[in-house]
Design a protein around this motif. Structure first.
Motif, PDB file in Angstrom:
ATOM      1  N   SER A   4       0.885  -1.159   0.000  1.00 37.84           N
ATOM      2  CA  SER A   4       0.000   0.000   0.000  1.00 37.84           C
ATOM      3  C   SER A   4       0.925   1.210   0.000  1.00 37.84           C
ATOM      4  CB  SER A   4      -0.918   0.020   1.210  1.00 37.84           C
ATOM      5  OG  SER A   4      -0.175   0.199   2.368  1.00 37.84           O
ATOM      6  N   TYR A   5       0.563   2.182  -0.793  1.00 36.83           N
ATOM      7  CA  TYR A   5       1.479   3.308  -1.026  1.00 36.83           C
ATOM      8  C   TYR A   5       0.830   4.615  -0.588  1.00 36.83           C
ATOM      9  CZ  TYR A   5       4.260   0.038  -3.640  1.00 36.83           C
ATOM     10  OH  TYR A   5       5.047  -1.033  -3.978  1.00 36.83           O
ATOM     11  N   GLU A   6       1.657   5.572  -0.193  1.00 36.14           N
ATOM     12  CA  GLU A   6       1.121   6.873   0.201  1.00 36.14           C
ATOM     13  C   GLU A   6       0.891   7.775  -1.002  1.00 36.14           C
ATOM     14  OE1 GLU A   6       3.488   8.629   3.300  1.00 36.14           O
ATOM     15  OE2 GLU A   6       3.247   6.871   4.581  1.00 36.14           O
ATOM     16  N   GLN A   7       1.847   7.779  -1.941  1.00 38.08           N
ATOM     17  CA  GLN A   7       1.691   8.670  -3.103  1.00 38.08           C
ATOM     18  C   GLN A   7       2.350   8.047  -4.334  1.00 38.08           C
ATOM     19  OE1 GLN A   7       2.121  12.991  -2.900  1.00 38.08           O
ATOM     20  NE2 GLN A   7       2.879  12.765  -0.816  1.00 38.08           N
ATOM     21  N   LEU A   8       1.687   8.253  -5.472  1.00 34.14           N
ATOM     22  CA  LEU A   8       2.286   7.868  -6.756  1.00 34.14           C
ATOM     23  C   LEU A   8       2.087   9.063  -7.683  1.00 34.14           C
ATOM     24  CD1 LEU A   8       3.595   5.748  -8.579  1.00 34.14           C
ATOM     25  CD2 LEU A   8       1.330   4.881  -9.106  1.00 34.14           C
ATOM     26  N   ILE A   9       3.180   9.675  -8.097  1.00 32.06           N
ATOM     27  CA  ILE A   9       3.103  10.946  -8.828  1.00 32.06           C
ATOM     28  C   ILE A   9       3.694  10.767 -10.225  1.00 32.06           C
ATOM     29  CG2 ILE A   9       3.910  13.345  -8.834  1.00 32.06           C
ATOM     30  CD1 ILE A   9       4.282  12.867  -5.698  1.00 32.06           C
ATOM     31  N   PHE A  10       2.919  11.176 -11.234  1.00 33.36           N
ATOM     32  CA  PHE A  10       3.389  11.134 -12.624  1.00 33.36           C
ATOM     33  C   PHE A  10       3.748  12.548 -13.055  1.00 33.36           C
ATOM     34  CE2 PHE A  10       0.686   7.556 -12.038  1.00 33.36           C
ATOM     35  CZ  PHE A  10       1.259   6.548 -12.787  1.00 33.36           C
ATOM     36  N   PHE A  18      10.493  15.360 -20.820  1.00 31.03           N
ATOM     37  CA  PHE A  18      10.608  14.877 -19.436  1.00 31.03           C
ATOM     38  C   PHE A  18       9.409  14.022 -19.050  1.00 31.03           C
ATOM     39  CE2 PHE A  18       9.670  15.973 -14.842  1.00 31.03           C
ATOM     40  CZ  PHE A  18      10.699  15.225 -14.301  1.00 31.03           C
ATOM     41  N   LYS A  19       9.692  12.825 -18.608  1.00 32.49           N
ATOM     42  CA  LYS A  19       8.652  11.927 -18.111  1.00 32.49           C
ATOM     43  C   LYS A  19       9.237  11.223 -16.889  1.00 32.49           C
ATOM     44  CE  LYS A  19       5.439   9.199 -20.759  1.00 32.49           C
ATOM     45  NZ  LYS A  19       5.316   8.137 -21.763  1.00 32.49           N
ATOM     46  N   ALA A  20       8.557  11.313 -15.766  1.00 29.01           N
ATOM     47  CA  ALA A  20       9.122  10.722 -14.541  1.00 29.01           C
ATOM     48  C   ALA A  20       8.013  10.283 -13.598  1.00 29.01           C
ATOM     49  CB  ALA A  20      10.016  11.744 -13.840  1.00 29.01           C
ATOM     50  N   ILE A  21       8.407   9.464 -12.649  1.00 34.56           N
ATOM     51  CA  ILE A  21       7.472   8.949 -11.637  1.00 34.56           C
ATOM     52  C   ILE A  21       8.150   9.096 -10.275  1.00 34.56           C
ATOM     53  CG2 ILE A  21       6.359   6.834 -10.765  1.00 34.56           C
ATOM     54  CD1 ILE A  21       6.619   5.915 -13.835  1.00 34.56           C
ATOM     55  N   ALA A  91      13.628  19.772 -13.372  1.00 36.20           N
ATOM     56  CA  ALA A  91      12.165  19.582 -13.307  1.00 36.20           C
ATOM     57  C   ALA A  91      11.821  18.620 -12.170  1.00 36.20           C
ATOM     58  CB  ALA A  91      11.646  19.044 -14.645  1.00 36.20           C
ATOM     59  N   LEU A  92      12.608  17.568 -12.046  1.00 31.82           N
ATOM     60  CA  LEU A  92      12.375  16.620 -10.939  1.00 31.82           C
ATOM     61  C   LEU A  92      12.582  17.328  -9.592  1.00 31.82           C
ATOM     62  CD1 LEU A  92      11.885  13.545 -10.247  1.00 31.82           C
ATOM     63  CD2 LEU A  92      14.351  13.427  -9.895  1.00 31.82           C
ATOM     64  N   GLY A  93      13.628  18.119  -9.520  1.00 32.32           N
ATOM     65  CA  GLY A  93      13.930  18.839  -8.284  1.00 32.32           C
ATOM     66  C   GLY A  93      12.800  19.764  -7.872  1.00 32.32           C
ATOM     67  N   GLN A  94      12.174  20.416  -8.858  1.00 34.15           N
ATOM     68  CA  GLN A  94      11.057  21.330  -8.536  1.00 34.15           C
ATOM     69  C   GLN A  94       9.916  20.567  -7.878  1.00 34.15           C
ATOM     70  OE1 GLN A  94      10.258  23.156 -12.348  1.00 34.15           O
ATOM     71  NE2 GLN A  94      12.271  24.149 -12.338  1.00 34.15           N
ATOM     72  N   LYS A  95       9.608  19.396  -8.418  1.00 36.36           N
ATOM     73  CA  LYS A  95       8.498  18.617  -7.840  1.00 36.36           C
ATOM     74  C   LYS A  95       8.869  18.118  -6.444  1.00 36.36           C
ATOM     75  CE  LYS A  95       4.594  16.943  -7.490  1.00 36.36           C
ATOM     76  NZ  LYS A  95       3.375  17.776  -7.536  1.00 36.36           N
ATOM     77  N   ILE A  96      10.112  17.651  -6.301  1.00 36.05           N
ATOM     78  CA  ILE A  96      10.547  17.155  -4.989  1.00 36.05           C
ATOM     79  C   ILE A  96      10.442  18.287  -3.958  1.00 36.05           C
ATOM     80  CG2 ILE A  96      12.576  16.338  -3.680  1.00 36.05           C
ATOM     81  CD1 ILE A  96      13.335  14.704  -6.206  1.00 36.05           C
ATOM     82  N   HIS A  97      10.772  19.496  -4.375  1.00 35.84           N
ATOM     83  CA  HIS A  97      10.692  20.633  -3.446  1.00 35.84           C
ATOM     84  C   HIS A  97       9.251  20.882  -3.000  1.00 35.84           C
ATOM     85  CE1 HIS A  97      12.636  23.788  -1.318  1.00 35.84           C
ATOM     86  NE2 HIS A  97      11.720  24.659  -1.720  1.00 35.84           N
ATOM     87  N   GLU A  98       8.324  20.719  -3.954  1.00 37.81           N
ATOM     88  CA  GLU A  98       6.894  20.901  -3.620  1.00 37.81           C
ATOM     89  C   GLU A  98       6.440  19.898  -2.561  1.00 37.81           C
ATOM     90  OE1 GLU A  98       4.300  20.646  -7.024  1.00 37.81           O
ATOM     91  OE2 GLU A  98       5.516  22.126  -8.091  1.00 37.81           O
ATOM     92  N   LEU A  99       7.096  18.746  -2.512  1.00 38.05           N
ATOM     93  CA  LEU A  99       6.691  17.703  -1.547  1.00 38.05           C
ATOM     94  C   LEU A  99       7.175  18.018  -0.123  1.00 38.05           C
ATOM     95  CD1 LEU A  99       7.396  14.574  -3.790  1.00 38.05           C
ATOM     96  CD2 LEU A  99       5.156  15.468  -3.133  1.00 38.05           C
TER      97      LEU A  99
END
Ligand code: NAD
Length: 339
Positions: A4-10, A18-21, A91-99
């Motif tokens: 069971s997972y807390e978050q799955l982000i596309f 750029f495509k990442a998970i 781009a990945l770093g920006q999303k990680i920062h939002e978390l």
């Protein structure tokens, strides 16, 4: 393993290719720790499955190693040896920062220190940047190899009653950052090494440096040996390969060695002692965790040395309950996570 997972982000930005998970499995014990892999997956579905399995493995690895962290993983879909990378990792770093610290990334297969430096321009929730403990002298890989070496000795003790490595035949699959270092530790103790890699240069280096005997990649699984040590990719223990094994012990660095959980039972049924991957290969995450907590290389080594005890506890529980070592490790980790 329970899933069971807390978050799955596309994540996708076509303008920069750029495509990442990002998969966050569990943060009960602390922020989700786990590196970023860059790989050319055969499908988006395979990338998601890889991210999910790796993230879960990180939760179990941190828990059983006594680290105050949960588990997560990022994957960037793409060829790691092609194209410019700055925009992707920023781009990945920006999303990680939002978390806001729920997930902390670092290096993994296909990513480098300079990639993490790009991530660092956007967020502080990243490890393995230039000058970090893990990056200096490749300490993460070295400590992973050291933990696997100690785990092999603990496994020999369980299987043969003595941890002596001298004259034991050890088959190492994969001679990259971890596999090569592992060979170094084993050779110092007088092991007879049988090795393989798909990269002929690395294979020749191991033969020259350690007097190892070389095999073709697809032959290594059936080499008669005391220890088979998978140090390449995951999924190596599966329906096709398990019947070919000719070893007493499986103990190596690769993540997700069992293609499916049931393969742990198959190996147990054959009387082969399996050192669960996320227990024996925790040296790298221990370095990262120690660094995040302000510790140094000596502290990382001291904590890595505990892998032998953890593994011995797993073996004892498996023996006492008549279950596979894979199941015993999962039970210990799940109890610690409280799931
Ligand atoms: P690496 O990329 O440096 O080395 C992997 C090696 O495996 C390469 O030399 C590659 O050519 C070889 N290889 C790939 N497919 C192969 C095949 N079919 N047969 C033989 N060789 C093959 O990676 P690494 O950092 O040494 O990590 C090795 C494994 O350990 C990976 O599964 C990784 O996820 C895991 N691991 C690494 C660390 C770490 O600190 N580096 C920590 C924990 C787990």
């Amino acid at each position: 393993m329970k899933q069971s997972y807390e978050q799955l982000i596309f994540l996708q930005d076509r303008s920069i290719g750029f495509k990442a998970i990002i998969a966050i499995h569990n943060t009960k014990l602390g922020p989700a720790l786990g590196g970023c892999r860059m790989w050319q997956y055969t499908s988006d579905e395979n990338a998601v499955l890889d991210a999910l399995r790796l993230a879960q493995g990180m939760t179990y690895k941190s828990a059983i190693s006594g680290l105050p962290y949960g588990g997560g993983k990022a994957v960037i879909l793409g060829n790691p040896s092609q194209g410019p990378r700055e925009l992707l990792f920023r781009a990945l770093g920006q999303k990680i920062h939002e978390l806001q610290g729920a997930y902390i990334t670092g290096m993994d297969l296909g990513t480098t220190v300079s990639d993490m430096d790009w991530v660092r321009l956007e967020t502080s929730f990243v490890t393995d940047i230039s000058g970090s403990l893990g990056a200096v002298s490749e300490l993460t890989a070295k400590m992973t190899a050291y933990g696997v070496y100690l785990g092999i000795k603990a496994s020999l003790k369980r299987a043969y009653g003595s941890e002596t490595v001298k004259n034991k035949i050890i088959a190492v699959q994969g001679l990259g950052k971890v596999g090569y270092q592992l060979c170094h530790f084993l050779k110092q103790d007088g092991a007879q090494l049988v090795v393989t890699d798909i990269n002929p240069k690395l294979l020749k280096k191991a033969v020259d440096d350690f007097g190892a005997s070389a095999r073709k990649p697809h032959d290594i699984i059936s080499v008669p040996c005391d220890v088979f040590s998978p140090c390449a990719l995951g999924g190596i223990l599966n329906d096709d390969t398990i019947g070919q094994l000719n070893c007493s012990i499986i103990a190596g660095a690769a993540n997700n060695q069992l293609a499916e959980s049931r393969h742990g039972e198959m190996i147990h049924g054959l009387g082969i002692l399996y050192a669960p991957d996320y227990v024996i290969n925790a040296g790298g995450i221990i370095v990262t965790s120690v660094e995040l907590d302000g510790g140094d290389a000596a502290a990382a080594q001291w904590k890595t040395e505990k892998i032998s005890n953890t593994l011995t506890n797993v073996f004892s529980k498996a023996d006492a309950q008549g279950i596979s070592t894979a199941e015993a490790a999962d039970q210990i980790a799940e109890q610690l996570i409280g799931s």
